[in-house]
Design a protein around this motif. Structure first.
Motif, short mmCIF file in Angstrom:
data_model
loop_
_atom_site.label_atom_id
_atom_site.label_comp_id
_atom_site.label_asym_id
_atom_site.label_seq_id
_atom_site.Cartn_x
_atom_site.Cartn_y
_atom_site.Cartn_z
N UNK A 29 0.85 -1.19 0.00
CA UNK A 29 0.00 0.00 0.00
C UNK A 29 0.89 1.24 0.00
N UNK A 30 0.31 2.38 -0.40
CA UNK A 30 1.04 3.64 -0.46
C UNK A 30 0.51 4.59 0.60
N UNK A 31 1.40 5.28 1.27
CA UNK A 31 1.04 6.26 2.28
C UNK A 31 0.54 7.52 1.57
N UNK A 48 -8.21 5.61 -7.37
CA UNK A 48 -7.27 6.43 -8.14
C UNK A 48 -6.41 5.55 -9.03
N UNK A 49 -6.10 6.06 -10.23
CA UNK A 49 -5.10 5.42 -11.08
C UNK A 49 -3.73 5.72 -10.50
N UNK A 50 -2.87 4.74 -10.43
CA UNK A 50 -1.51 4.91 -9.93
C UNK A 50 -0.57 4.88 -11.14
N UNK A 58 0.25 1.70 -13.44
CA UNK A 58 0.56 0.53 -12.62
C UNK A 58 -0.67 -0.21 -12.13
N UNK A 59 -1.78 0.49 -12.03
CA UNK A 59 -2.99 -0.13 -11.53
C UNK A 59 -3.86 0.88 -10.81
N UNK A 60 -4.73 0.38 -9.95
CA UNK A 60 -5.66 1.23 -9.21
C UNK A 60 -5.44 1.08 -7.72
N UNK A 61 -5.52 2.20 -7.03
CA UNK A 61 -5.45 2.20 -5.58
C UNK A 61 -6.76 2.69 -5.00
N UNK A 66 -9.09 5.53 7.12
CA UNK A 66 -8.69 5.17 8.48
C UNK A 66 -7.18 4.96 8.60
N UNK A 67 -6.60 4.25 7.64
CA UNK A 67 -5.17 3.96 7.69
C UNK A 67 -4.34 5.03 6.98
N UNK A 68 -4.99 5.88 6.18
CA UNK A 68 -4.26 6.89 5.43
C UNK A 68 -3.46 6.32 4.27
N UNK A 69 -3.93 5.19 3.74
CA UNK A 69 -3.19 4.52 2.68
C UNK A 69 -4.03 4.35 1.42
N UNK A 70 -3.30 4.24 0.30
CA UNK A 70 -3.90 3.81 -0.96
C UNK A 70 -3.58 2.33 -1.06
N UNK A 71 -4.59 1.53 -0.90
CA UNK A 71 -4.40 0.08 -0.95
C UNK A 71 -4.66 -0.41 -2.37
N UNK A 72 -3.99 -1.46 -2.75
CA UNK A 72 -4.14 -1.99 -4.10
C UNK A 72 -5.57 -2.46 -4.31
N UNK A 73 -6.17 -1.95 -5.38
CA UNK A 73 -7.50 -2.37 -5.79
C UNK A 73 -7.37 -3.25 -7.03
N UNK A 74 -6.48 -2.84 -7.93
CA UNK A 74 -6.22 -3.60 -9.16
C UNK A 74 -4.78 -3.32 -9.57
#
Length: 80
Positions: A29-31, A48-50, A58-61, A66-74
């Motif tokens: 995941x990205x901060x 969001x597109x990354x 690269x994919x979607x986040x 709550x965590x303040x992260x962009x987690x991998x969606x795709x």
């Protein structure tokens, strides 16, 4: 032929550093505080597109407020 990214043009995008691109590509995941998203109020669950600094998709986040992260969606690669 359309690119994979073109399917998600309605989503905003986040440009990431080389280190962040490696992290995302390896499943991490990205901060959000290390992206321009730190300056805006991001809706939980927003997609969001990354992209790398040179524009490689690269994919979607998915924003996790709550965590303040962009987690991998795709995760994918677009070589077009």
């Amino acid at each position: 032929m359309k690119s994979v990214e073109s399917l998600f043009e309605a989503c905003g995008w986040v440009g990431v550093s080389d280190a962040q691109a490696r992290r995302f590509s390896n499943g991490g995941a990205l901060d959000m505080s290390r992206t321009y998203l730190k300056n805006i109020d991001v809706e939980d669950g927003k997609i969001f597109r990354i992209k790398t600094r040179n524009g490689k998709f690269l994919g979607l986040g998915r924003a996790d407020a709550e965590s303040g992260q962009l987690k991998i969606f795709l995760q994918c690669s677009d070589n077009s």
